[in-house]
Design an enzyme around this catalytic site. Structure first.
Site, PDB file in Angstrom:
ATOM      1  N   GLU A 113       2.926  -7.786   7.923  1.00  0.00           N
ATOM      2  CA  GLU A 113       1.920  -7.138   7.076  1.00  0.00           C
ATOM      3  C   GLU A 113       1.271  -5.970   7.820  1.00  0.00           C
ATOM      4  OE1 GLU A 113      -2.349  -8.355   4.962  1.00  0.00           O
ATOM      5  OE2 GLU A 113      -1.534  -9.549   6.612  1.00  0.00           O
TER       6      GLU A 113
ATOM      7  N   LYS B 114      -0.214  -6.900  -3.137  1.00  0.00           N
ATOM      8  CA  LYS B 114      -0.859  -8.183  -2.910  1.00  0.00           C
ATOM      9  C   LYS B 114      -1.872  -8.498  -4.008  1.00  0.00           C
ATOM     10  CE  LYS B 114      -3.280 -10.795   0.699  1.00  0.00           C
ATOM     11  NZ  LYS B 114      -3.961 -10.717   2.008  1.00  0.00           N
TER      12      LYS B 114
ATOM     13  N   CYS C  32       0.263 -12.570   3.717  1.00  0.00           N
ATOM     14  CA  CYS C  32      -0.812 -13.211   4.468  1.00  0.00           C
ATOM     15  C   CYS C  32      -1.213 -14.546   3.836  1.00  0.00           C
ATOM     16  CB  CYS C  32      -1.999 -12.266   4.585  1.00  0.00           C
ATOM     17  SG  CYS C  32      -3.267 -12.804   5.749  1.00  0.00           S
TER      18      CYS C  32
END
Length: 543
Positions: free
Chosen positions: A292, A358, A411
């Site tokens: 990420e 995301k 994440c």
């Protein structure tokens, strides 16, 4: 001290009586301390008996709240105090994210960590208030308590905080025998069973000491013995098959957050990643995965960086990498996204094949909850590039031209059970890119890895992690891995990906199994406590 004296001191009724006699502040200190020790039940320690001891003491303390002039208030205070210790110790890594950001942010680290702990503890406080009102006496009060705490855990994972980190299920190491039951009823179901079992010892003492009060403890031991036996049998059938045609190169660069995001260091960071990626054997891999936000720049806009990558990956493997990106919104203002891009380089020219934005954003890291309040006291987002990110449209699957499709989780999106696509769109594997460097040398990276193991078990899918500053590697659908790469292991790591399993019971039916079990438990409690509910109803109508 004689054996008889030891037995006398450890008698449950005697211990409970001492807890009930404690003055207010010693009681608060005990509950806070037991809660903090309870965090040792989570990764990387997995010393789960301390949580069982703490929950038992909390039940006994709540017995005393029932006799208070204001039972709901007393119950709230006791459960809140225990949970405050539990969450303050369990998620203190939040503070380290502020320490990593620099001197200006460091003072706000403990404040933010404590604020999160207070928010999460509020849910337990409400459970304690209800317990003090309707918990009752005897063994049924223990069942009521377990159900109420489970409800609190469910709410904190779905309302306001939306932070299902360190669920009770995670006290069982992912990949172990007990954790295999997540394939049947998920981490939520195992959390319910764990709470029922860990509070069972509270029946050994109480206002109704009956000959059968040992039965709940024996039942709990029997249940977990059964889960252990079933899990061991499942693990005995774990194969070593790998997905054909898939070999992944994980690129890991060890660098502090301060160094990575320092002004003018873009070229340095890029050079480190390019050097690591270009290690011998690159022509033998099908996918290259960077973590990420690997580079401190907008990769999709940076022609120079894409040219550098293209020279190394020309007509070769696909690159899957996290990157911040921006686009102009309908209002003419730029919107920012924490994204994952899949890029091929035919003839060395970049070709964007897939893009995922995301969805589940990290409080403080990617957006500021209650922004006016926190900004008024000087707390800003920890992001070095933007003030806050926008949410993407939803989960997605990358259909690669080489290899089977993969779900993408960024994440801490992996902390949400059943967040990845399933059903007809079920992928063959899960790619989880993360920047665990924010956690620093805390328990955070180990907790994150353990949670990822549960997603593999629940879904029956292998998980490949690329976590800067954390634990990377491949996790099998059984939560196992002999290919885990530590936080300090810089370089290129080539791994195979375990083959997926057929859909698990949990991936097919979701929360239906444990929800049905919970319904039966609540129905039994309602029947046993109908008189208490009737009194509460009459009392409310009277007001």
């Amino acid at each position: 001290m004689s054996a008889g004296r030891v037995f006398h001191e450890l008698n449950p009724d005697r211990i409970r009586a001492r807890i009930l006699r404690l003055p207010r502040w010693p009681r608060r200190g005990l509950l806070f301390g037991l809660g903090a020790l309870g965090a040792l039940a989570q990764a990387p320690f997995f010393f789960f008996p301390v949580l069982a001891i703490g929950l038992t003491a909390l039940v006994w303390s709540l017995d005393g709240a029932r006799r208070d002039a204001r039972p709901a208030r007393a119950g709230f205070e006791r459960a809140f105090t225990f949970a405050l210790g539990y969450f303050a110790a369990g998620v203190f890594w939040i503070a380290f994210a502020f320490f990593s950001r620099g001197v200006a942010f460091a003072p706000f680290g403990p404040v933010a960590a404590l604020a999160v702990a207070v928010l999460l503890a509020l849910y337990w406080g409400l459970a304690g208030a209800v317990q003090a009102r309707i918990g009752g006496r005897g063994a049924i009060r223990v069942v009521v308590f377990a159900v109420l705490v489970f409800a609190a855990e469910w709410l904190r994972g779905h309302l306001l905080a939306e932070f299902p980190w360190n669920l009770p299920a995670y006290v069982w190491a992912g990949g172990g025998a007990v954790s295999q039951s997540a394939a049947l009823f998920g981490a939520w179901g195992l959390s319910l069973v764990t709470l029922l079992a860990f509070t069972a010892p509270a029946t050994l003492a109480g206002p109704r000491a009956v000959p059968g009060r040992l039965a709940p403890v024996l039942a709990a031991l029997l249940v977990f013995a059964s889960l252990t036996a079933w899990g061991a049998q499942r693990l005995a059938g774990a194969g070593t098959e790998t997905m054909p045609g898939v070999r992944v190169r994980l690129v890991q660069v060890t660098m502090s957050q301060r160094e990575k995001w320092a002004e003018g260091n873009e070229a340095l960071v890029r050079a480190r990643y390019l050097e690591a990626m270009a290690a011998p054997g690159l022509d033998q891999v099908s996918h290259v995965i960077w973590p990420e936000g690997a580079l401190p720049l907008y990769l999709l806009e940076d022609g120079e960086t894409l040219d550098h990558i293209g020279r190394r990956l020309a007509d070769g493997p696909v690159l899957v990498t996290g990157t911040p990106r921006r686009e102009e919104g309908e209002d003419g203002r730029d919107r920012y996204y924490n994204s994952v891009a899949a890029l091929r380089f035919p003839g060395g020219r970049p070709q964007l094949t897939h893009l995922y934005d995301k969805v589940r954003l990290v409080p403080f890291g990617e957006y500021i909850p209650l922004a006016p309040v926190f900004r008024a006291i000087g707390i800003e987002t920890l992001s070095d590039m933007v003030d806050g990110y926008s949410r993407g449209p939803g989960p997605d699957v990358f259909n690669f031209s080489a290899g089977p499709p993969a779900a993408i989780l960024v994440c801490y999106e992996i902390v949400y059970p059943r967040f990845a696509a399933s059903g007809r769109a079920r992928p063959a594997w899960i790619i989880n890119v993360s920047n665990d460097a924010w956690f620093g040398p805390t328990a955070g990276p180990a907790q994150h890895l353990n949670i990822a193991r549960y997603r593999a078990i629940e879904s029956g899918l292998p998980v490949v992690r690329a976590a800067s500053g954390g634990y990377s590697g491949a996790i099998s659908p059984f939560g196992l891995s002999d290919q885990i790469i530590g936080p300090r292991a810089e370089g290129a790591h080539d791994i195979t990906v375990p083959a997926p399993l057929p859909p698990t019971v949990y991936s097919r039916h979701g929360n239906g199994i444990w929800a049905g079990f919970l319904f039966v438990v609540v129905l039994v409690v309602a029947v046993c406590k109908r008189d208490a509910f009737r009194l509460i109803w009459k009392g409310n109508r009277g007001h």
